[in-house]
Design a protein around this motif. Sequence first.
Motif, short mmCIF file in Angstrom:
data_model
loop_
_atom_site.label_atom_id
_atom_site.label_comp_id
_atom_site.label_asym_id
_atom_site.label_seq_id
_atom_site.Cartn_x
_atom_site.Cartn_y
_atom_site.Cartn_z
N ALA A 21 -3.33 4.67 -4.70
CA ALA A 21 -4.71 4.84 -4.26
C ALA A 21 -4.93 4.29 -2.85
N TYR A 22 -4.04 3.42 -2.39
CA TYR A 22 -4.17 2.81 -1.06
C TYR A 22 -3.26 3.47 -0.03
N SER A 23 -2.53 4.51 -0.43
CA SER A 23 -1.52 5.10 0.44
C SER A 23 -2.10 5.73 1.69
N GLY A 24 -3.38 6.02 1.69
CA GLY A 24 -4.00 6.63 2.85
C GLY A 24 -4.39 5.63 3.93
N LEU A 25 -4.24 4.35 3.67
CA LEU A 25 -4.60 3.33 4.66
C LEU A 25 -3.67 3.40 5.86
N GLU A 26 -4.24 3.21 7.03
CA GLU A 26 -3.46 3.13 8.27
C GLU A 26 -3.28 1.66 8.62
N LEU A 27 -2.07 1.16 8.41
CA LEU A 27 -1.76 -0.25 8.65
C LEU A 27 -0.48 -0.32 9.49
N PRO A 28 -0.57 0.03 10.77
CA PRO A 28 0.63 0.20 11.59
C PRO A 28 1.44 -1.07 11.80
N ILE A 29 0.78 -2.22 11.91
CA ILE A 29 1.54 -3.45 12.12
C ILE A 29 2.31 -3.82 10.86
N THR A 30 1.66 -3.72 9.72
CA THR A 30 2.34 -3.98 8.45
C THR A 30 3.52 -3.05 8.27
N GLU A 31 3.33 -1.78 8.58
CA GLU A 31 4.41 -0.81 8.39
C GLU A 31 5.55 -1.02 9.39
N ARG A 32 5.21 -1.47 10.58
CA ARG A 32 6.27 -1.79 11.54
C ARG A 32 7.10 -2.97 11.04
N ILE A 33 6.44 -3.99 10.49
CA ILE A 33 7.17 -5.13 9.96
C ILE A 33 8.11 -4.69 8.84
N SER A 34 7.62 -3.83 7.96
CA SER A 34 8.46 -3.38 6.84
C SER A 34 9.66 -2.58 7.33
N HIS B 161 0.81 -1.23 0.00
CA HIS B 161 0.00 0.00 0.00
C HIS B 161 0.84 1.27 0.00
N ARG B 162 2.16 1.13 0.14
CA ARG B 162 3.05 2.29 0.04
C ARG B 162 3.82 2.33 -1.27
N GLN B 163 3.55 1.39 -2.16
CA GLN B 163 4.19 1.38 -3.47
C GLN B 163 3.51 2.39 -4.39
#
Length: 367
Positions: free
Chosen positions: A325-338, A318-320
């Motif tokens: 179009a999905y960049s506004g999603l709040e996905l903190p666990i996914t982003e922490r893993i990345s 979602h950050r690619q």
Amino acid sequence: MIRFLDLQKVNAMHGEELREAVCRVASSGWYLLGEEVKRFEQTYASYIGSRHCIGVGNGLDALTLIYRAYIEMGMMHPGDEVIVPANTYIASILAITENQLVPVLVEPRADTLEIDDMLIEQHLTPRTRSVMIVHLYGRCAYTERVGELCRKHNLLLVEDNAQAHGCRFRDRLTGSLGHAAGHSFYPGKNLGAMGDAGAVTTDDAELAEVVRSLGNYGSHRKYVFNYCGRNSRMDEMQAAVLSVKLKHLDADNERRWDIARRYSAAIKNPLVTLPAEMPKEMNVWHLFPVLCPYRDQLQQHLSSQGVETLIHYPIPPHRQQCYAAYSGLELPITERISREELSLPISPAMTAEEAEQVIHAVNSFAI
């Protein structure tokens, strides 16, 4: 330098068998749609526990063709939604959007790093038609709750089994748990070819027939085209290589488990979070992912100690840019893993001495 994955050493473990298989195909004069592919399809279907296996060009095509087939069969339509883990390789998402379907990204659990089955139901809408689970890192993502939700809501369960060849849920292998599964045999996988290759497994005879036609230009019979298909076929060379490696897959996975056991027992650095424990049969250790808030410094330290590592994956889907179009999603666990994930070397060709070197290097890291 301890390579992250030394494919020369991995293939050398079965070198004589592989050379015989390659020479057999090279001298046969038949390189596509022949007996080697048929033999592998039958053997792999039997191994997985599915009625049908269709060899295709790669793992992305396998997933893409599954959803395309469901559309051709009238079981899905463009605009339908597919539940998919937010923490995954981009191919899982590409297969959905390629078919004009809508991915609905669901956070993973912080401990298993797999899709959180407690969050799926709240993401269901009247347009939801499928759930894709991804057996990421070689860990089984299937749970009884996932199966119950799919049955309750009449959802198609598709498995992305690209990283989990030989993994189990109780007495069944991943790749046989849902309605269909896509498999990748990219060279670095637990069951890896010497080039690109993939497969679809399913118990659904109609789906198998449509997938096979779609991957052969849309043709079920020469010069007769039922669909606007594509060219996605496993070649004879890759099938022969995979037939050799399949015989050794369980033993190779056992060697991976031995390395993982050593890591889990001996890495004691408080800055490093180890993978959560799972029953042995539910993890074939395609990767050994650790989390560290100082991930980049840890990677640099390990490199200085002669240990090669990789990140899976530094930018979530979602950050690619392609999914802006999905960049506004709040996905903190996914982003922490990345931000924090780092994969340590693990392969059936690693020695105990190399594992000890990795352990010492990780334990010597400090801030």
